[in-house]
Design a protein around this motif. Structure first.
Motif, PDB file in Angstrom:
ATOM      1  N   VAL A   1       0.961   1.425 -14.493  1.00 23.86           N
ATOM      2  CA  VAL A   1       1.976   1.611 -15.256  1.00 23.86           C
ATOM      3  C   VAL A   1       3.227   0.776 -14.895  1.00 23.86           C
ATOM      4  N   ILE A   2       4.019   0.182 -15.643  1.00 21.63           N
ATOM      5  CA  ILE A   2       5.172  -0.784 -15.409  1.00 21.63           C
ATOM      6  C   ILE A   2       6.502   0.032 -15.841  1.00 21.63           C
ATOM      7  N   ILE A   3       7.332   0.079 -14.617  1.00 24.67           N
ATOM      8  CA  ILE A   3       8.787   0.579 -14.905  1.00 24.67           C
ATOM      9  C   ILE A   3       9.727  -0.066 -14.430  1.00 24.67           C
ATOM     10  N   ARG A   4      11.081  -0.051 -14.913  1.00 26.07           N
ATOM     11  CA  ARG A   4      12.174  -0.659 -14.591  1.00 26.07           C
ATOM     12  C   ARG A   4      13.065   0.499 -13.722  1.00 26.07           C
ATOM     13  N   THR A   5      13.894  -0.364 -12.465  1.00 26.49           N
ATOM     14  CA  THR A   5      14.327   0.844 -11.668  1.00 26.49           C
ATOM     15  C   THR A   5      15.518   1.440 -12.165  1.00 26.49           C
ATOM     16  N   HIS A   6      15.805   2.517 -12.121  1.00 24.87           N
ATOM     17  CA  HIS A   6      17.074   3.221 -12.731  1.00 24.87           C
ATOM     18  C   HIS A   6      18.211   2.941 -11.648  1.00 24.87           C
ATOM     19  N   GLN A   7      19.213   2.837 -12.398  1.00 20.23           N
ATOM     20  CA  GLN A   7      20.615   2.599 -11.566  1.00 20.23           C
ATOM     21  C   GLN A   7      21.157   4.028 -11.644  1.00 20.23           C
TER      22      GLN A   7
ATOM     23  N   ALA B   1      -2.441   5.611  -9.909  1.00 22.04           N
ATOM     24  CA  ALA B   1      -2.436   4.030 -10.492  1.00 22.04           C
ATOM     25  C   ALA B   1      -1.444   2.962  -9.767  1.00 22.04           C
ATOM     26  N   PRO B   2      -1.779   1.386 -10.027  1.00 19.71           N
ATOM     27  CA  PRO B   2      -0.779   0.888  -9.628  1.00 19.71           C
ATOM     28  C   PRO B   2       0.365   0.940 -10.507  1.00 19.71           C
ATOM     29  N   VAL B   3       1.619   0.683  -9.845  1.00 23.05           N
ATOM     30  CA  VAL B   3       2.895   0.978 -10.572  1.00 23.05           C
ATOM     31  C   VAL B   3       3.482  -0.367  -9.999  1.00 23.05           C
ATOM     32  N   PHE B   4       3.979  -0.979 -11.207  1.00 18.83           N
ATOM     33  CA  PHE B   4       4.787  -2.528 -11.104  1.00 18.83           C
ATOM     34  C   PHE B   4       6.042  -2.084 -11.582  1.00 18.83           C
ATOM     35  N   THR B   5       7.103  -2.451 -10.536  1.00 17.41           N
ATOM     36  CA  THR B   5       8.615  -2.064 -10.662  1.00 17.41           C
ATOM     37  C   THR B   5       9.289  -3.346 -10.879  1.00 17.41           C
ATOM     38  N   VAL B   6      10.043  -3.563 -11.890  1.00 22.93           N
ATOM     39  CA  VAL B   6      11.140  -4.300 -11.641  1.00 22.93           C
ATOM     40  C   VAL B   6      12.663  -4.135 -11.818  1.00 22.93           C
ATOM     41  N   ASN B   7      13.682  -4.794 -11.626  1.00 27.14           N
ATOM     42  CA  ASN B   7      14.756  -4.448 -11.558  1.00 27.14           C
ATOM     43  C   ASN B   7      15.818  -5.509 -12.118  1.00 27.14           C
ATOM     44  N   ASN B   8      17.207  -5.355 -12.274  1.00 32.63           N
ATOM     45  CA  ASN B   8      18.270  -5.941 -13.020  1.00 32.63           C
ATOM     46  C   ASN B   8      18.333  -7.291 -12.156  1.00 32.63           C
ATOM     47  N   TYR B   9      17.956  -7.546 -10.948  1.00 30.74           N
ATOM     48  CA  TYR B   9      18.282  -8.623 -10.017  1.00 30.74           C
ATOM     49  C   TYR B   9      17.063  -9.504 -10.019  1.00 30.74           C
ATOM     50  N   ILE B  10      15.985  -9.099 -10.738  1.00 33.98           N
ATOM     51  CA  ILE B  10      14.879 -10.140 -10.890  1.00 33.98           C
ATOM     52  C   ILE B  10      14.997 -10.990 -12.006  1.00 33.98           C
ATOM     53  N   PRO B  11      14.516 -12.224 -11.887  1.00 36.31           N
ATOM     54  CA  PRO B  11      14.593 -13.011 -12.909  1.00 36.31           C
ATOM     55  C   PRO B  11      13.512 -12.873 -13.976  1.00 36.31           C
TER      56      PRO B  11
ATOM     57  N   TYR C   1      13.629  -8.823  -4.176  1.00 35.87           N
ATOM     58  CA  TYR C   1      14.094  -9.910  -5.062  1.00 35.87           C
ATOM     59  C   TYR C   1      12.892 -10.448  -5.961  1.00 35.87           C
ATOM     60  N   CYS C   2      11.901  -9.844  -5.847  1.00 40.08           N
ATOM     61  CA  CYS C   2      10.797  -9.990  -6.764  1.00 40.08           C
ATOM     62  C   CYS C   2      10.140  -8.695  -7.041  1.00 40.08           C
ATOM     63  N   PRO C   3       9.245  -8.572  -8.156  1.00 39.27           N
ATOM     64  CA  PRO C   3       8.810  -7.372  -8.608  1.00 39.27           C
ATOM     65  C   PRO C   3       7.685  -6.663  -7.476  1.00 39.27           C
ATOM     66  N   VAL C   4       7.623  -5.525  -7.401  1.00 44.17           N
ATOM     67  CA  VAL C   4       6.818  -5.022  -6.400  1.00 44.17           C
ATOM     68  C   VAL C   4       5.801  -3.890  -6.906  1.00 44.17           C
ATOM     69  N   MET C   5       4.381  -4.347  -6.714  1.00 46.39           N
ATOM     70  CA  MET C   5       3.368  -3.488  -7.151  1.00 46.39           C
ATOM     71  C   MET C   5       3.098  -2.753  -5.844  1.00 46.39           C
ATOM     72  N   THR C   6       2.787  -1.325  -6.386  1.00 43.28           N
ATOM     73  CA  THR C   6       2.327  -0.420  -5.393  1.00 43.28           C
ATOM     74  C   THR C   6       0.775  -0.092  -5.517  1.00 43.28           C
ATOM     75  N   LEU C   7      -0.054  -0.185  -4.731  1.00 43.94           N
ATOM     76  CA  LEU C   7      -1.469   0.418  -4.827  1.00 43.94           C
ATOM     77  C   LEU C   7      -1.748   1.492  -3.902  1.00 43.94           C
ATOM     78  N   HIS C   8      -2.705   2.158  -4.380  1.00 39.33           N
ATOM     79  CA  HIS C   8      -3.245   3.375  -3.503  1.00 39.33           C
ATOM     80  C   HIS C   8      -4.708   2.990  -3.186  1.00 39.33           C
ATOM     81  N   GLU C   9      -5.062   3.104  -1.913  1.00 44.28           N
ATOM     82  CA  GLU C   9      -6.044   2.223  -1.207  1.00 44.28           C
ATOM     83  C   GLU C   9      -7.467   3.183  -1.791  1.00 44.28           C
TER      84      GLU C   9
ATOM     85  N   ASP D   1       0.746  -1.124  -0.119  1.00 47.80           N
ATOM     86  CA  ASP D   1       0.019   0.164   0.085  1.00 47.80           C
ATOM     87  C   ASP D   1       0.953   1.242   0.080  1.00 47.80           C
ATOM     88  N   LYS D   2       0.653   2.076  -0.928  1.00 48.72           N
ATOM     89  CA  LYS D   2       1.308   3.415  -0.991  1.00 48.72           C
ATOM     90  C   LYS D   2       0.638   4.513  -0.418  1.00 48.72           C
ATOM     91  N   SER D   3      -0.475   4.487   0.034  1.00 50.12           N
ATOM     92  CA  SER D   3      -1.317   5.364   0.196  1.00 50.12           C
ATOM     93  C   SER D   3      -0.963   6.295   1.573  1.00 50.12           C
TER      94      SER D   3
END
Length: 290
Positions: A242-248, A270-280, A133-141, A112-114
């Motif tokens: 929104v789907i984004i990849r984390t910046h380095q 809106a829900p934001v789904f994040t992935v990074n280099n360390y996630i398969p 180590y896995c993607p994170v989805m943030t939601l606003h209640e 929850d990102k509210s």
């Protein structure tokens, strides 16, 4: 190929604040068909929280799987409970969540990102996204998800896009959604002659071959910060995800999340789904079978 475990983890602090959040979790459970593990954490609240938010912290230090189940039963239809499991951990919540992201066997984690009394703070969310180590989805209640028909995917040509696009393809196929590839061009160039445009068109072609509807938007960010340009675009388009990849951007500070990602996560409702280099990445075979 069988795709991993089809489990989601959701960090929930039982209480009135969490009930709206639970409805959004149910939306993703029902439409993705995954099992949800509701995680409660017994952590001693800070003194100021106990003084100023006593009701919101009534469960802290006394959460049990039974209480999580009763809370879920009070928030969701009874028939939904068969798709939920309950886990309770004791300790500091951020290290515990990061450990669960590594050892729990989850496809992704929902938080929850509210910024309510029971949710993670913006700083904690940034750190979780950073080290997960896995993607994170943030939601606003307070901004419930009712459908996903439009997904915005910001693209940086300096980064690999494969993992992000596999997840975008997965969600697009599950929901029959359209993907909008968006990138901010900082140089004062003819857009159609830019590397950004050429790479975005390649992405569009790739998604079209996977039967995903896609369009490309290249925005002029000359003399503006990229995140401001993208946020303005998102507010105009009003996407469902929104789907984004984390910046380095900040390796010297031992962090993988930059201002661009942090601003999008916390300022986009809106829900934001994040992935990074360390996630398969999701296996291609899994996506192609959808």
């Amino acid at each position: 190929m069988v795709y991993r475990s089809n489990n989601i983890m959701a960090y929930v602090s039982p209480g009135e604040d969490g009930k709206l959040f639970m409805h959004q979790i149910l939306f993703f459970q029902q439409t993705l068909g995954m099992r949800v593990f509701i995680c409660g954490i017994n952590e001693k609240p800070a003194l100021l929280k106990k003084i100023f938010n006593p009701d919101k912290n009534q469960f802290n230090g006394n959460i049990t799987p039974e209480k999580l189940r009763e809370f879920t039963k009070s928030a969701l239809p009874a028939k939904a409970l068969e798709h939920f499991s309950f886990r309770v951990k004791t300790g500091k919540r951020l290290p515990l969540l990061i450990r669960q992201s590594d050892k729990g066997g989850y496809e992704f984690m929902i938080v929850d990102k509210s910024n309510s009394g029971s949710s993670l703070s913006p700083r904690e969310i940034d750190k979780l996204i950073n080290y997960s180590y896995c993607p994170v989805m943030t939601l606003h209640e307070n901004y419930p998800v009712k459908e996903i028909k439009k997904i915005v995917v910001p693209v940086d040509v300096t980064q690999s896009t494969r993992k992000k696009l596999l997840w975008a393809t997965y969600f697009a196929k599950k929901y029959g959604a359209k993907i909008i590839i968006v990138s901010a061009l900082t140089l004062n160039l003819d857009i159609k002659k830019s590397l950004v445009y050429r790479n975005s068109e390649k992405i569009k072609t790739l998604l079209s071959k996977r039967d995903v509807e896609c369009e490309v938007q290249i925005l002029n960010a000359h003399e503006q910060e990229k995140h401001q340009v993208i946020l303005t675009f998102i507010r105009k388009e009003n996407p469902d995800m929104v789907i984004i990849r984390t910046h380095q951007e900040s390796n010297l500070n031992n962090t993988r999340i930059g201002k661009f990602v942090s601003e999008l996560v916390h300022r986009c409702k809106a829900p934001v789904f994040t992935v990074n280099n360390y996630i398969p990445a999701i296996p291609d075979e899994f996506v192609l079978q959808l």
